[in-house]
Scaffold this motif. Structure first.
Motif, PDB file in Angstrom:
ATOM      1  N   ARG A  34      92.778  10.819  40.034  1.00 55.59           N
ATOM      2  CA  ARG A  34      91.825   9.476  39.919  1.00 55.59           C
ATOM      3  C   ARG A  34      90.913   9.389  41.282  1.00 55.59           C
ATOM      4  O   ARG A  34      89.801   9.190  40.962  1.00 55.59           O
ATOM      5  CB  ARG A  34      92.731   8.554  39.359  1.00 55.59           C
ATOM      6  CG  ARG A  34      91.719   7.280  38.854  1.00 55.59           C
ATOM      7  CD  ARG A  34      91.369   6.442  40.067  1.00 55.59           C
ATOM      8  NE  ARG A  34      92.723   5.755  40.609  1.00 55.59           N
ATOM      9  CZ  ARG A  34      92.707   4.798  41.369  1.00 55.59           C
ATOM     10  NH1 ARG A  34      91.579   4.688  42.319  1.00 55.59           N
ATOM     11  NH2 ARG A  34      93.688   4.231  41.897  1.00 55.59           N
ATOM     12  N   ARG A  35      91.573   9.359  42.348  1.00 58.10           N
ATOM     13  CA  ARG A  35      90.906   8.940  43.430  1.00 58.10           C
ATOM     14  C   ARG A  35      89.931   9.954  43.708  1.00 58.10           C
ATOM     15  O   ARG A  35      88.714   9.690  44.160  1.00 58.10           O
ATOM     16  CB  ARG A  35      91.829   8.903  44.815  1.00 58.10           C
ATOM     17  CG  ARG A  35      92.838   7.644  44.696  1.00 58.10           C
ATOM     18  CD  ARG A  35      93.616   7.423  45.767  1.00 58.10           C
ATOM     19  NE  ARG A  35      94.436   6.150  45.768  1.00 58.10           N
ATOM     20  CZ  ARG A  35      94.078   5.192  46.016  1.00 58.10           C
ATOM     21  NH1 ARG A  35      92.581   4.652  46.356  1.00 58.10           N
ATOM     22  NH2 ARG A  35      94.720   4.046  46.025  1.00 58.10           N
ATOM     23  N   ALA A  36      90.186  11.459  43.527  1.00 51.72           N
ATOM     24  CA  ALA A  36      89.382  12.301  43.789  1.00 51.72           C
ATOM     25  C   ALA A  36      88.052  12.354  42.717  1.00 51.72           C
ATOM     26  O   ALA A  36      86.973  12.389  43.004  1.00 51.72           O
ATOM     27  CB  ALA A  36      90.180  13.881  43.624  1.00 51.72           C
ATOM     28  N   LEU A  37      88.499  11.848  41.422  1.00 53.59           N
ATOM     29  CA  LEU A  37      87.504  11.827  40.321  1.00 53.59           C
ATOM     30  C   LEU A  37      86.387  10.720  40.876  1.00 53.59           C
ATOM     31  O   LEU A  37      85.277  10.831  41.055  1.00 53.59           O
ATOM     32  CB  LEU A  37      87.922  11.468  39.057  1.00 53.59           C
ATOM     33  CG  LEU A  37      87.129  11.166  38.098  1.00 53.59           C
ATOM     34  CD1 LEU A  37      86.167  11.974  37.662  1.00 53.59           C
ATOM     35  CD2 LEU A  37      88.013  10.632  36.850  1.00 53.59           C
ATOM     36  N   PHE A  38      86.955   9.690  41.380  1.00 51.97           N
ATOM     37  CA  PHE A  38      86.063   8.520  41.618  1.00 51.97           C
ATOM     38  C   PHE A  38      85.517   8.775  42.990  1.00 51.97           C
ATOM     39  O   PHE A  38      84.127   8.284  43.020  1.00 51.97           O
ATOM     40  CB  PHE A  38      87.078   7.125  41.591  1.00 51.97           C
ATOM     41  CG  PHE A  38      87.134   6.476  40.227  1.00 51.97           C
ATOM     42  CD1 PHE A  38      87.899   7.188  39.459  1.00 51.97           C
ATOM     43  CD2 PHE A  38      86.879   5.095  40.210  1.00 51.97           C
ATOM     44  CE1 PHE A  38      88.147   6.488  38.042  1.00 51.97           C
ATOM     45  CE2 PHE A  38      87.138   4.645  38.834  1.00 51.97           C
ATOM     46  CZ  PHE A  38      87.758   5.194  37.781  1.00 51.97           C
ATOM     47  N   ALA A  39      85.814   9.497  43.866  1.00 54.74           N
ATOM     48  CA  ALA A  39      85.053   9.755  44.964  1.00 54.74           C
ATOM     49  C   ALA A  39      84.044  10.703  44.581  1.00 54.74           C
ATOM     50  O   ALA A  39      82.874  10.795  45.353  1.00 54.74           O
ATOM     51  CB  ALA A  39      86.299  10.366  46.089  1.00 54.74           C
TER      52      ALA A  39
END
Length: 209
Positions: A34-39
């Motif tokens: 999720r953090r990678a997606l949002f970044a």
């Protein structure tokens, strides 16, 4: 409160219903992904386009094609959207209904897509109970643009200083205050209940009785 309140204006997301896309993705793909997606993907910008009135599915699926590595996850923003805009916040719904039972007009002022708001209305009865709703997707501009507050003033027919507005974002609150509205930064329903009691709109328990 600084004066008699004639109408109450409510934000929707994180006031009447929770808006938590991060929580949804943490559950479905895990926090790290999720953090990678949002970044990597401007999901906030994508959502803003929807809130400004562009097609709900069209915008999201177009973004998915621009990021094929995240295609399924981005499409899920549309396909599982109602799970991100949940659950309702029952205590605020109670306060809204108590106000209306006492004859206090209640309006919505929300940054929300046209189609997504209509969809949410099919799932949450209380979104059909306002005396009026100003939805950014219908207008093509959004909070904190002064024009959207002006639209509420016209709809309500109430002087700005007689409006009481609650929202969970400080920038939206500041814009309302600049127009002379009475304001409350929403953090939890009980804080808002106290403000309504202090304004003489509800009793100390937050009911119309």
């Amino acid at each position: 409160m600084s004066g008699h309140v004639e109408a109450v204006v409510l934000d929707v997301g994180n006031v009447l219903l929770e808006w938590a896309p991060e929580r949804h993705y943490d559950r479905t793909i895990g926090e790290a992904r999720r953090r990678a997606l949002f970044a990597e993907v401007d999901l906030a910008g994508m959502n803003e386009r929807v809130d400004l009135g562009e097609g709900f599915r069209d915008v999201i699926y177009e973004m998915a094609e621009r990021h094929p590595d995240w295609r399924a996850e981005i499409r899920d923003w549309h396909d599982s959207w109602i799970e991100m805009a949940s659950p309702a916040i029952p205590r605020t719904v109670e306060l809204m209904r108590a106000l209306r039972a006492r004859g206090v007009p209640v309006y919505a002022l929300t940054n929300f897509g046209t189609e997504s708001f209509a969809f949410a209305q099919t799932r949450y009865d209380f979104l059909n109970e306002f005396d009026g709703a100003v939805v950014s997707g219908h207008l093509g501009f959004m909070k904190p643009d002064p024009r959207i507050y002006e639209a509420v003033e016209r709809m309500a027919g109430v002087a700005p200083e007689r409006l009481l507005f609650t929202d969970d974002r400080a920038d939206n609150i500041a814009a309302a205050r600049a127009r002379g509205w009475q304001v409350h930064l929403f953090e939890a329903p009980e804080g808002f209940a106290s403000v309504l009691a202090a304004a003489g709109l509800l009793d100390a328990e937050g009911t119309a009785a």
